[in-house]
Enzyme design. Structure first.
Site, PDB file in Angstrom:
ATOM      1  N   GLY A  11       0.784  -1.229   0.000  1.00 38.57           N
ATOM      2  CA  GLY A  11       0.000   0.000   0.000  1.00 38.57           C
ATOM      3  C   GLY A  11       0.819   1.284   0.000  1.00 38.57           C
ATOM      4  N   ARG A  60     -13.627 -16.633 -10.917  1.00 38.38           N
ATOM      5  CA  ARG A  60     -13.305 -15.241 -11.248  1.00 38.38           C
ATOM      6  C   ARG A  60     -14.573 -14.410 -11.478  1.00 38.38           C
ATOM      7  NH1 ARG A  60      -8.415 -14.130 -12.213  1.00 38.38           N
ATOM      8  NH2 ARG A  60      -7.873 -16.286 -12.654  1.00 38.38           N
ATOM      9  N   MET A  85      -3.920  -7.610  -6.967  1.00 42.46           N
ATOM     10  CA  MET A  85      -3.341  -8.819  -7.565  1.00 42.46           C
ATOM     11  C   MET A  85      -4.360  -9.832  -8.107  1.00 42.46           C
ATOM     12  SD  MET A  85      -0.141  -8.256  -7.486  1.00 42.46           S
ATOM     13  CE  MET A  85       0.644  -9.847  -7.745  1.00 42.46           C
ATOM     14  N   HIS A 104       1.540   0.053 -13.503  1.00 39.17           N
ATOM     15  CA  HIS A 104       2.320  -1.162 -13.762  1.00 39.17           C
ATOM     16  C   HIS A 104       3.813  -0.811 -13.711  1.00 39.17           C
ATOM     17  CE1 HIS A 104       3.201  -5.120 -15.406  1.00 39.17           C
ATOM     18  NE2 HIS A 104       4.086  -4.529 -16.184  1.00 39.17           N
ATOM     19  N   ASP A 140      -2.519  -5.812 -18.809  1.00 41.90           N
ATOM     20  CA  ASP A 140      -1.480  -4.808 -19.096  1.00 41.90           C
ATOM     21  C   ASP A 140      -1.479  -4.302 -20.539  1.00 41.90           C
ATOM     22  OD1 ASP A 140      -0.678  -5.100 -16.467  1.00 41.90           O
ATOM     23  OD2 ASP A 140       0.776  -6.666 -16.946  1.00 41.90           O
ATOM     24  N   ALA A 168       8.745   6.425  -8.510  1.00 44.62           N
ATOM     25  CA  ALA A 168       8.172   7.094  -9.690  1.00 44.62           C
ATOM     26  C   ALA A 168       6.647   6.939  -9.699  1.00 44.62           C
ATOM     27  CB  ALA A 168       8.782   6.511 -10.959  1.00 44.62           C
ATOM     28  N   GLU A 169       6.171   5.762  -9.357  1.00 45.30           N
ATOM     29  CA  GLU A 169       4.711   5.537  -9.325  1.00 45.30           C
ATOM     30  C   GLU A 169       4.045   6.458  -8.300  1.00 45.30           C
ATOM     31  OE1 GLU A 169       5.214   1.025  -8.899  1.00 45.30           O
ATOM     32  OE2 GLU A 169       3.467   1.156 -10.205  1.00 45.30           O
TER      33      GLU A 169
HETATM   34  C1  GRF Z   1       3.501  -1.360  -7.604  1.00 47.34           C
HETATM   35  O1  GRF Z   1       4.798  -1.448  -8.130  1.00 47.34           O
HETATM   36  C2  GRF Z   1       2.472  -1.661  -8.662  1.00 47.34           C
HETATM   37  O2  GRF Z   1       2.796  -1.168  -9.910  1.00 47.34           O
HETATM   38  C3  GRF Z   1       2.499  -3.157  -8.665  1.00 47.34           C
HETATM   39  O3  GRF Z   1       2.521  -3.483  -7.285  1.00 47.34           O
HETATM   40  C4  GRF Z   1       3.225  -2.464  -6.594  1.00 47.34           C
HETATM   41  C5  GRF Z   1       2.345  -2.018  -5.450  1.00 47.34           C
HETATM   42  O4  GRF Z   1       3.099  -1.492  -4.397  1.00 47.34           O
HETATM   43  N1  GRF Z   1       1.376  -3.710  -9.407  1.00 47.34           N
HETATM   44  P1  GRF Z   1       2.446  -1.093  -3.008  1.00 47.34           P
HETATM   45  O5  GRF Z   1       1.655  -2.277  -2.477  1.00 47.34           O
HETATM   46  O6  GRF Z   1       1.550   0.082  -3.246  1.00 47.34           O
HETATM   47  O7  GRF Z   1       3.593  -0.721  -2.123  1.00 47.34           O
END
Ligand code: GRF
Length: 198
Positions: A11, A60, A85, A104, A140, A168-169
């Protein structure tokens, strides 16, 4: 605009969204995780829509319906996946009409899938990055909204590189979501997303 963030893990991206004051109406998780705790601590409504089954018998479709029902209860209009996930089935993306975003940890279209960081490292590439994109039922593959490049250093480990990408995210995702909320950034129309996917 009512935003739900979907989480499964640490998170840290969610925490960045909270820190940057992205308005979040709901955080939903598919399992007990630190991300849900972080949302609770921030006083944001949370829902655990538990997946339980991680085997071949996982239904699913049933899970997607359950999650969709919860999001509808909250009147959610935009879904931001942040380390979520579980791969959802098609009706989810149909229902939200292109209003599902994902972050991603690679420069898509390179390194799709769950091992994007490891694959980038093993490829010998000198840089990778992160991508904010529209999530569709094709993993993706949805339309790219924004990307940021991240260098790969000599002797990098998967963890070190992933942390650099996550930095970066944590910069890019809040900015993009805030621009969408303010109307500065217009998401593509549903019709155009379907067209560009074909
Ligand atoms: C991120 O790198 C996201 O792109 C990937 O999982 C990671 C999540 O990180 N799908 P966090 O749980 O928010 O620390």
């Amino acid at each position: 605009m009512k935003i739900a963030v979907l989480v499964s893990g640490q998170g840290s991206i969610l925490e960045a969204l909270i820190r940057e004051r992205v308005p979040i109406a709901l955080v939903a998780g598919d399992r007990e995780c630190r991300a849900l705790e972080a949302a609770e601590n921030a006083g944001i409504p949370t829902e655990l829509v538990e997946r339980g089954d991680f085997g071949a018998s996982f239904d699913r479709h049933e899970y997607t319906e359950r999650l969709m029902h919860v999001l509808k209860t909250y009147g959610i209009e935009l879904v931001a996946m942040a380390g979520f996930m579980t791969f959802l089935s098609e009706e989810f993306f149909e229902n939200f009409g292109g209003r599902v975003l994902n972050t991603h940890p690679s420069l898509l279209p390179r390194f799709k899938g769950d091992h994007a960081v490891r694959d980038a490292l093993e490829s010998g590439a000198q840089e990778t990055g992160c991508t904010i994109h529209i999530a569709t039922e094709k993993l993706d593959e949805g339309q790219i909204i924004a990307q940021e490049t991240v260098p790969i250093h000599e002797g990098d480990t998967v963890d070190a590189l992933h942390e650099r990408i996550k930095q970066a995210e944590r910069r890019l995702y809040p900015r993009i979501l805030k621009d969408i909320v303010s109307g500065e950034l217009a998401l593509p129309r549903k019709e155009d997303i379907i067209k560009s996917d074909n």
